[in-house]
Scaffold this motif. Sequence first.
Motif, PDB file in Angstrom:
ATOM      1  N   ALA A 112      -2.933-118.258  58.479  1.00 52.66           N
ATOM      2  CA  ALA A 112      -3.641-117.508  59.525  1.00 52.66           C
ATOM      3  C   ALA A 112      -3.803-118.352  60.782  1.00 52.66           C
ATOM      4  O   ALA A 112      -3.676-117.841  61.905  1.00 52.66           O
ATOM      5  CB  ALA A 112      -5.002-117.044  58.999  1.00 52.66           C
ATOM      6  N   ASN A 113      -4.066-119.629  60.622  1.00 53.77           N
ATOM      7  CA  ASN A 113      -4.222-120.507  61.782  1.00 53.77           C
ATOM      8  C   ASN A 113      -2.912-120.749  62.518  1.00 53.77           C
ATOM      9  O   ASN A 113      -2.926-121.243  63.650  1.00 53.77           O
ATOM     10  CB  ASN A 113      -4.858-121.837  61.368  1.00 53.77           C
ATOM     11  CG  ASN A 113      -6.321-121.682  61.011  1.00 53.77           C
ATOM     12  OD1 ASN A 113      -6.938-120.648  61.287  1.00 53.77           O
ATOM     13  ND2 ASN A 113      -6.880-122.706  60.394  1.00 53.77           N
ATOM     14  N   LYS A 114      -1.795-120.390  61.883  1.00 59.39           N
ATOM     15  CA  LYS A 114      -0.486-120.449  62.559  1.00 59.39           C
ATOM     16  C   LYS A 114      -0.170-119.133  63.262  1.00 59.39           C
ATOM     17  O   LYS A 114       0.934-118.959  63.765  1.00 59.39           O
ATOM     18  CB  LYS A 114       0.612-120.756  61.539  1.00 59.39           C
ATOM     19  CG  LYS A 114       0.589-122.150  60.994  1.00 59.39           C
ATOM     20  CD  LYS A 114       1.735-122.351  60.016  1.00 59.39           C
ATOM     21  CE  LYS A 114       1.754-123.759  59.478  1.00 59.39           C
ATOM     22  NZ  LYS A 114       2.875-123.965  58.543  1.00 59.39           N
ATOM     23  N   GLY A 115      -1.107-118.187  63.234  1.00 58.09           N
ATOM     24  CA  GLY A 115      -0.893-116.910  63.906  1.00 58.09           C
ATOM     25  C   GLY A 115      -0.354-115.821  63.015  1.00 58.09           C
ATOM     26  O   GLY A 115       0.089-114.775  63.492  1.00 58.09           O
ATOM     27  N   ILE A 116      -0.389-116.007  61.716  1.00 57.88           N
ATOM     28  CA  ILE A 116       0.171-115.049  60.765  1.00 57.88           C
ATOM     29  C   ILE A 116      -0.923-114.142  60.222  1.00 57.88           C
ATOM     30  O   ILE A 116      -2.020-114.595  59.907  1.00 57.88           O
ATOM     31  CB  ILE A 116       0.879-115.794  59.610  1.00 57.88           C
ATOM     32  CG1 ILE A 116       2.058-116.597  60.173  1.00 57.88           C
ATOM     33  CG2 ILE A 116       1.324-114.839  58.514  1.00 57.88           C
ATOM     34  CD1 ILE A 116       2.662-117.579  59.204  1.00 57.88           C
ATOM     35  N   ARG A 117      -0.625-112.866  60.136  1.00 58.05           N
ATOM     36  CA  ARG A 117      -1.514-111.906  59.473  1.00 58.05           C
ATOM     37  C   ARG A 117      -1.249-112.018  57.977  1.00 58.05           C
ATOM     38  O   ARG A 117      -0.129-111.800  57.518  1.00 58.05           O
ATOM     39  CB  ARG A 117      -1.212-110.493  59.964  1.00 58.05           C
ATOM     40  CG  ARG A 117      -2.029-109.421  59.297  1.00 58.05           C
ATOM     41  CD  ARG A 117      -1.612-108.048  59.797  1.00 58.05           C
ATOM     42  NE  ARG A 117      -2.306-106.988  59.085  1.00 58.05           N
ATOM     43  CZ  ARG A 117      -1.888-105.735  59.042  1.00 58.05           C
ATOM     44  NH1 ARG A 117      -0.791-105.356  59.685  1.00 58.05           N
ATOM     45  NH2 ARG A 117      -2.575-104.830  58.352  1.00 58.05           N
ATOM     46  N   VAL A 118      -2.268-112.373  57.204  1.00 59.42           N
ATOM     47  CA  VAL A 118      -2.129-112.568  55.764  1.00 59.42           C
ATOM     48  C   VAL A 118      -2.876-111.436  55.060  1.00 59.42           C
ATOM     49  O   VAL A 118      -4.071-111.240  55.283  1.00 59.42           O
ATOM     50  CB  VAL A 118      -2.714-113.936  55.335  1.00 59.42           C
ATOM     51  CG1 VAL A 118      -2.526-114.140  53.831  1.00 59.42           C
ATOM     52  CG2 VAL A 118      -2.070-115.071  56.126  1.00 59.42           C
ATOM     53  N   ILE A 119      -2.159-110.699  54.213  1.00 55.56           N
ATOM     54  CA  ILE A 119      -2.744-109.584  53.475  1.00 55.56           C
ATOM     55  C   ILE A 119      -2.652-109.908  51.986  1.00 55.56           C
ATOM     56  O   ILE A 119      -1.559-110.090  51.452  1.00 55.56           O
ATOM     57  CB  ILE A 119      -2.013-108.255  53.769  1.00 55.56           C
ATOM     58  CG1 ILE A 119      -1.909-108.026  55.277  1.00 55.56           C
ATOM     59  CG2 ILE A 119      -2.726-107.092  53.085  1.00 55.56           C
ATOM     60  CD1 ILE A 119      -0.971-106.894  55.651  1.00 55.56           C
ATOM     61  N   VAL A 120      -3.802-109.979  51.334  1.00 54.31           N
ATOM     62  CA  VAL A 120      -3.877-110.417  49.944  1.00 54.31           C
ATOM     63  C   VAL A 120      -4.464-109.297  49.088  1.00 54.31           C
ATOM     64  O   VAL A 120      -5.474-108.704  49.453  1.00 54.31           O
ATOM     65  CB  VAL A 120      -4.776-111.665  49.817  1.00 54.31           C
ATOM     66  CG1 VAL A 120      -4.807-112.164  48.391  1.00 54.31           C
ATOM     67  CG2 VAL A 120      -4.337-112.758  50.771  1.00 54.31           C
ATOM     68  N   ALA A 121      -3.837-109.021  47.947  1.00 50.19           N
ATOM     69  CA  ALA A 121      -4.362-108.021  47.009  1.00 50.19           C
ATOM     70  C   ALA A 121      -4.605-108.677  45.662  1.00 50.19           C
ATOM     71  O   ALA A 121      -3.795-109.487  45.205  1.00 50.19           O
ATOM     72  CB  ALA A 121      -3.379-106.862  46.847  1.00 50.19           C
ATOM     73  N   GLY A 122      -5.739-108.337  45.031  1.00 56.01           N
ATOM     74  CA  GLY A 122      -6.013-108.904  43.721  1.00 56.01           C
ATOM     75  C   GLY A 122      -7.306-108.407  43.113  1.00 56.01           C
ATOM     76  O   GLY A 122      -8.146-107.811  43.794  1.00 56.01           O
ATOM     77  N   LEU A 123      -7.448-108.661  41.828  1.00 57.46           N
ATOM     78  CA  LEU A 123      -8.679-108.329  41.111  1.00 57.46           C
ATOM     79  C   LEU A 123      -9.792-109.258  41.576  1.00 57.46           C
ATOM     80  O   LEU A 123      -9.600-110.469  41.650  1.00 57.46           O
ATOM     81  CB  LEU A 123      -8.492-108.514  39.599  1.00 57.46           C
ATOM     82  CG  LEU A 123      -7.509-107.596  38.888  1.00 57.46           C
ATOM     83  CD1 LEU A 123      -7.255-108.100  37.473  1.00 57.46           C
ATOM     84  CD2 LEU A 123      -8.045-106.185  38.863  1.00 57.46           C
ATOM     85  N   ASP A 124     -10.960-108.707  41.855  1.00 60.87           N
ATOM     86  CA  ASP A 124     -12.077-109.560  42.238  1.00 60.87           C
ATOM     87  C   ASP A 124     -12.905-109.987  41.034  1.00 60.87           C
ATOM     88  O   ASP A 124     -13.636-110.969  41.092  1.00 60.87           O
ATOM     89  CB  ASP A 124     -12.959-108.873  43.279  1.00 60.87           C
ATOM     90  CG  ASP A 124     -13.413-107.484  42.864  1.00 60.87           C
ATOM     91  OD1 ASP A 124     -12.865-106.930  41.892  1.00 60.87           O
ATOM     92  OD2 ASP A 124     -14.308-106.934  43.530  1.00 60.87           O
ATOM     93  N   MET A 125     -12.782-109.254  39.899  1.00 57.39           N
ATOM     94  CA  MET A 125     -13.523-109.600  38.681  1.00 57.39           C
ATOM     95  C   MET A 125     -12.588-109.573  37.475  1.00 57.39           C
ATOM     96  O   MET A 125     -11.644-108.784  37.431  1.00 57.39           O
ATOM     97  CB  MET A 125     -14.658-108.598  38.442  1.00 57.39           C
ATOM     98  CG  MET A 125     -15.751-108.647  39.486  1.00 57.39           C
ATOM     99  SD  MET A 125     -17.144-107.565  39.078  1.00 57.39           S
ATOM    100  CE  MET A 125     -16.439-105.931  39.360  1.00 57.39           C
ATOM    101  N   ASP A 126     -12.889-110.418  36.492  1.00 55.80           N
ATOM    102  CA  ASP A 126     -12.112-110.415  35.263  1.00 55.80           C
ATOM    103  C   ASP A 126     -12.652-109.342  34.308  1.00 55.80           C
ATOM    104  O   ASP A 126     -13.542-108.564  34.666  1.00 55.80           O
ATOM    105  CB  ASP A 126     -12.087-111.804  34.612  1.00 55.80           C
ATOM    106  CG  ASP A 126     -13.445-112.270  34.098  1.00 55.80           C
ATOM    107  OD1 ASP A 126     -14.408-111.466  34.051  1.00 55.80           O
ATOM    108  OD2 ASP A 126     -13.548-113.446  33.723  1.00 55.80           O
ATOM    109  N   PHE A 127     -12.150-109.316  33.103  1.00 50.30           N
ATOM    110  CA  PHE A 127     -12.526-108.275  32.143  1.00 50.30           C
ATOM    111  C   PHE A 127     -13.969-108.395  31.655  1.00 50.30           C
ATOM    112  O   PHE A 127     -14.494-107.477  31.045  1.00 50.30           O
ATOM    113  CB  PHE A 127     -11.554-108.272  30.941  1.00 50.30           C
ATOM    114  CG  PHE A 127     -11.772-109.402  29.970  1.00 50.30           C
ATOM    115  CD1 PHE A 127     -12.422-109.177  28.755  1.00 50.30           C
ATOM    116  CD2 PHE A 127     -11.325-110.678  30.247  1.00 50.30           C
ATOM    117  CE1 PHE A 127     -12.612-110.207  27.846  1.00 50.30           C
ATOM    118  CE2 PHE A 127     -11.509-111.714  29.346  1.00 50.30           C
ATOM    119  CZ  PHE A 127     -12.158-111.474  28.141  1.00 50.30           C
ATOM    120  N   LYS A 128     -14.615-109.526  31.969  1.00 51.85           N
ATOM    121  CA  LYS A 128     -16.026-109.684  31.615  1.00 51.85           C
ATOM    122  C   LYS A 128     -16.942-109.368  32.796  1.00 51.85           C
ATOM    123  O   LYS A 128     -18.147-109.540  32.702  1.00 51.85           O
ATOM    124  CB  LYS A 128     -16.286-111.107  31.107  1.00 51.85           C
ATOM    125  CG  LYS A 128     -15.630-111.380  29.765  1.00 51.85           C
ATOM    126  CD  LYS A 128     -15.985-112.767  29.263  1.00 51.85           C
ATOM    127  CE  LYS A 128     -15.376-112.976  27.877  1.00 51.85           C
ATOM    128  NZ  LYS A 128     -15.713-114.300  27.348  1.00 51.85           N
TER     129      LYS A 128
END
Length: 194
Positions: A112-128
């Motif tokens: 991001a500091n190099k000027g790139i738009r970073v889009i991240v997808a993922g689980l925020d919580m585990d199965f517990k």
Amino acid sequence: MLFSEDRFRQRDASYGSIEVICGSMFSGKTEELIRRMRRAQFAKLSVELFKPKIDTRYHDTYIISHDSNSIPSLPVENSLAMLAIGSETSVVGIDEAQFFDENLPDVCTTLANKGIRVIVAGLDMDFKGRPFGPVPNLMAIAEHVTKVHAVCMRCGAPATYSYRIAAAEQQLLLGEKEHYEPRCRACFFQHREV
């Protein structure tokens, strides 16, 4: 000191951003990532997509949503490998962020500091129902966080939890509908010991 509009635009254009798409399994995280990446491609921006090498559930080199939408990606062993992108890259997409190492927030910040738009997808919580991998730290440093919801398989309410129906206890268990189902808070905690 107030910034002039031109000075603000110049500063804004030289920095990228971090966007996080998070939620439970079956909530549409990957679908939303693919949608945003396709929009960047339509705008003729140079894009690069990454996924963890361990995730081969659907395909080795494609990111594929539960709705069977797909987009080519580069499987990588660890987050530091993402720093080797070309200088012309404008947008970086990262799927299944919870499977990456704890360096991922620093890598995303560097990009991001190099000027790139970073889009991240993922689980925020585990199965517990506990914070999962680097995703909570990414949420803290992101400019934009989108929390998507699935539909609870027990009652139909908005679901934010990934309930494991398989008997395994290890945190990392790649699986789909045979291992997990989305649940709302009430149905998640009703059927498990806290």
